[in-house]
Scaffold this motif. Sequence first.
Motif, PDB file in Angstrom:
ATOM      1  N   PRO A 183     -17.539 -29.005  90.621  1.00  0.00           N
ATOM      2  CA  PRO A 183     -18.630 -27.866  90.957  1.00  0.00           C
ATOM      3  C   PRO A 183     -18.985 -27.058  89.839  1.00  0.00           C
ATOM      4  O   PRO A 183     -18.029 -26.670  89.285  1.00  0.00           O
ATOM      5  N   GLY A 184     -20.382 -26.826  89.731  1.00  0.00           N
ATOM      6  CA  GLY A 184     -20.645 -25.739  88.608  1.00  0.00           C
ATOM      7  C   GLY A 184     -22.087 -26.132  88.102  1.00  0.00           C
ATOM      8  O   GLY A 184     -22.695 -26.875  88.630  1.00  0.00           O
ATOM      9  N   TYR A 185     -22.462 -25.370  87.007  1.00  0.00           N
ATOM     10  CA  TYR A 185     -23.718 -25.376  86.494  1.00  0.00           C
ATOM     11  C   TYR A 185     -24.201 -26.941  86.054  1.00  0.00           C
ATOM     12  O   TYR A 185     -25.257 -27.201  86.075  1.00  0.00           O
ATOM     13  N   THR A 186     -23.158 -27.354  85.408  1.00  0.00           N
ATOM     14  CA  THR A 186     -23.519 -28.884  84.967  1.00  0.00           C
ATOM     15  C   THR A 186     -23.785 -29.868  86.158  1.00  0.00           C
ATOM     16  O   THR A 186     -24.858 -30.666  85.980  1.00  0.00           O
ATOM     17  N   LEU A 187     -23.071 -29.594  87.258  1.00  0.00           N
ATOM     18  CA  LEU A 187     -23.349 -30.515  88.315  1.00  0.00           C
ATOM     19  C   LEU A 187     -24.877 -30.055  88.931  1.00  0.00           C
ATOM     20  O   LEU A 187     -25.647 -31.077  89.181  1.00  0.00           O
ATOM     21  N   GLY A 188     -25.149 -28.795  88.781  1.00  0.00           N
ATOM     22  CA  GLY A 188     -26.620 -28.622  89.336  1.00  0.00           C
ATOM     23  C   GLY A 188     -27.548 -28.889  88.559  1.00  0.00           C
ATOM     24  O   GLY A 188     -28.591 -29.465  88.879  1.00  0.00           O
ATOM     25  N   VAL A 189     -27.398 -29.033  87.285  1.00  0.00           N
ATOM     26  CA  VAL A 189     -28.413 -29.730  86.419  1.00  0.00           C
ATOM     27  C   VAL A 189     -28.530 -31.144  86.362  1.00  0.00           C
ATOM     28  O   VAL A 189     -29.687 -31.865  86.413  1.00  0.00           O
ATOM     29  N   GLN A 190     -27.081 -31.775  86.517  1.00  0.00           N
ATOM     30  CA  GLN A 190     -27.216 -33.317  86.486  1.00  0.00           C
ATOM     31  C   GLN A 190     -27.834 -33.612  87.761  1.00  0.00           C
ATOM     32  O   GLN A 190     -28.797 -34.660  88.013  1.00  0.00           O
ATOM     33  N   LEU A 191     -27.772 -32.872  88.879  1.00  0.00           N
ATOM     34  CA  LEU A 191     -28.437 -33.125  90.474  1.00  0.00           C
ATOM     35  C   LEU A 191     -29.903 -33.017  90.175  1.00  0.00           C
ATOM     36  O   LEU A 191     -30.731 -33.850  90.873  1.00  0.00           O
ATOM     37  N   ARG A 192     -30.333 -32.063  89.540  1.00  0.00           N
ATOM     38  CA  ARG A 192     -31.726 -31.667  89.527  1.00  0.00           C
ATOM     39  C   ARG A 192     -32.504 -32.700  88.691  1.00  0.00           C
ATOM     40  O   ARG A 192     -33.529 -33.303  89.137  1.00  0.00           O
ATOM     41  N   ASP A 193     -31.793 -33.111  87.646  1.00  0.00           N
ATOM     42  CA  ASP A 193     -32.338 -34.248  86.770  1.00  0.00           C
ATOM     43  C   ASP A 193     -32.509 -35.513  87.370  1.00  0.00           C
ATOM     44  O   ASP A 193     -33.470 -36.240  87.385  1.00  0.00           O
ATOM     45  N   TYR A 194     -31.553 -35.998  88.060  1.00  0.00           N
ATOM     46  CA  TYR A 194     -31.356 -37.053  88.931  1.00  0.00           C
ATOM     47  C   TYR A 194     -32.485 -37.202  90.014  1.00  0.00           C
ATOM     48  O   TYR A 194     -32.905 -38.145  90.132  1.00  0.00           O
ATOM     49  N   VAL A 195     -32.659 -36.088  90.688  1.00  0.00           N
ATOM     50  CA  VAL A 195     -33.518 -35.982  91.922  1.00  0.00           C
ATOM     51  C   VAL A 195     -35.025 -36.079  91.218  1.00  0.00           C
ATOM     52  O   VAL A 195     -35.828 -36.986  91.706  1.00  0.00           O
ATOM     53  N   ALA A 196     -35.415 -35.457  90.057  1.00  0.00           N
ATOM     54  CA  ALA A 196     -36.592 -35.527  89.317  1.00  0.00           C
ATOM     55  C   ALA A 196     -36.848 -37.013  89.126  1.00  0.00           C
ATOM     56  O   ALA A 196     -37.817 -37.283  88.912  1.00  0.00           O
ATOM     57  N   ALA A 197     -35.827 -37.528  88.549  1.00  0.00           N
ATOM     58  CA  ALA A 197     -36.141 -39.103  87.983  1.00  0.00           C
ATOM     59  C   ALA A 197     -36.147 -40.123  88.890  1.00  0.00           C
ATOM     60  O   ALA A 197     -36.358 -41.385  88.860  1.00  0.00           O
TER      61      ALA A 197
END
Length: 713
Positions: A183-197
């Motif tokens: 958990p952390g900021y990196t997971l948040g970025v990965q999650l956002r980018d995955y959902v956007a894609a």
Amino acid sequence: MNVLTVPSQAAIPFAVPSSRWDDAMAASLSPAELLLYRSNLLGSDLTVTNFGGGNTSAKLSEVDPLSGKAVEVLWVKGSGGDIGSMKLDGFATLYQDRLLSLEAHYAGPGDDDKMVGYLPHCTFNLNGRAASIDTPLHSLLPFAHVDHVHPDAIIALAASSGGEAATCEIWGGKIGWLPWKRPGYTLGVQLRDYVAANPGLEGVMLAGHGIICWGDSAKACYEHTIDLIAQAATYLNIKFAGKPAFGGVVDSLSALDRAAASADLMPRLRGLMTGQKPGSGRKVGHFSDDAETLEFVNSRDFLRLAAVGTSCPDHFLRTKIAPLTLDAARLTDDAYLGEQLEAYRARYAAYYERCKRANSPAMRDPNPVVVLVPGLGRITFATDKTTARLAGEFYGNAINVMRGAEALKEDGGAGYIGLDEQEAFDIEYWLLEEAKLQRIPAPKPMVGRIALVTGGAGGIGAASAARLLADGACVMLADRDAAAVEEVRAGFAKRFGQDGVRAVVCDVTDEGQVQAAFDACAREFGGLDILVANAGIASSAAIEDTTVDLWNRNYSVLAEGYFLTSRAAWPLLKRMKLQGGTSVVFIGSKNGVAAATNASAYASAKAAANHLARCLALEGAPEGIRVNVVNPDAVIRGSKIWDGDWRQERAGAHGIDPGAELEAHYRNRSMLGRDVLPEDIAEAVYFLASDASAKSTGNMINVDAGNAQAFTR
């Protein structure tokens, strides 16, 4: 202990949750209150999330107190909260635009810890609630309402080699899959980018630690979360299809044997769980033999799966990465138990040395938290009862996860997957987690101590118990009056919390009931550190009117009763020698030292108990057991004894009225001219039970407002 052979049976199914949303209840709530309502509904359902697990959020319009303009504010569960019991002040509130601007400070995965330090700069309206490390998962997603939960049925998918395929099969691509990331900021970025894609996703499975999903309204988000969990649970239950879990149930002990074995084993383990330095870190135990635990520990796959360890961070932060497993045939062998505990501590130390970083915190307590025994069940130890209970519940969650994950494995393959050892260590010894631990207030002086108080429903007994509970001890109240002792227990549970107090019916003149009371204390809390022998009666009669029955009744309660309770306590008290020793406190009487008119049976029985204490002080010293006496006098208020014939009899002996004149008589005859209250006796009990009197044994303390005749010589 009798082993019962049980045929293999179908795996215990996962509970399938359903919506508990009440439109009438929700209709009158503000947007923030709807978030709280949704959160409490999710958190109060153990099929949805465990204690302290999961987080919820809503992006709400608020008026900026500085500009007076409407701004978007992220309301998200704060650090360390529990969505099932939290109130509105449990949410962190942060400016959403500031949270989005933080990405300018992010240069990659190595910045996760640094990014947490920026969160306080985004605080809205001076809210002092700290934001959790999961905040980026909520802020970086573009949805108004977001839930992140860790239900067992979901973690079973997230921690299985077949989890990704099952996720695709269940939801047909509507729920995505991200591999493990702390958990952390990196997971948040990965999650956002995955959902956007992947437009059209309705949620994402986070391997190893749960699911995150969203909705356009509080109700839609809540019901979506519930539906996803229900679908996962139903899928796993179909996979079981009547098959046994974990390779099938092998054997079990009877319920009576489990109760007896746990009462015997827990004090043995507790006494051998030495801290990193002698005498440190007393622990409290919690025993469970629920069906899920027995299904696991009695299975052929038990040792293999236990060695894998827990997978979800929420689990192993409470339980350590792996439990201690014991041979059920050697539970009464102290040498074996000592060897197993020492081996566990050595393995934990080796794990620490293998995985530590240059800036890792010092190694924490290397003793096991979870102990598993085939045929018996699950025992957990921690510094206090609540933490021990929660650790057990978290390992229960881990068992459910293993059961579901194993149901997805292919023939001959592994199903359940634990966390990589280094990843597990990096979470357990995360500097942010260490900082959270350092913020926890120092424990109260009696935390980790276990007391049994006889006569616990009476004035002195209840006051003594309250004094010990107030400073963190666990207390077993023992009294022959079932209704009265339960009333006292219930009151203490409201005042001090449910976990730390229990009650048992016990007549101290009944050898069987006395032993059962101490067995119950061992089973409920793990052992004994303090005995307060207080149960008593009082009688007054001239020698010519003293019957053999009256004489025997006084000696049965006040002498034999103290003997029986001390004898039953002794084996438990001896177990704690390595932990710094234990304490016995007898409630004596001024009349045990000073002669009393028309009270020969009572006074001589009290004198016998006082001398028993001195004998036990001699016998107990080599075992680290201190034995001391408190001698009260005329404790009238709150006393059950003074509510009976004793008041009339003593008033008659002194030729005074039994009402207010009696209290005045005892007050005025004291050297200090003061009433003696149950709470005054409790303070002396506390002193003799505590480390403040660690070098005192065989002593008497008079709490009588001063009586020269009772001066000890």
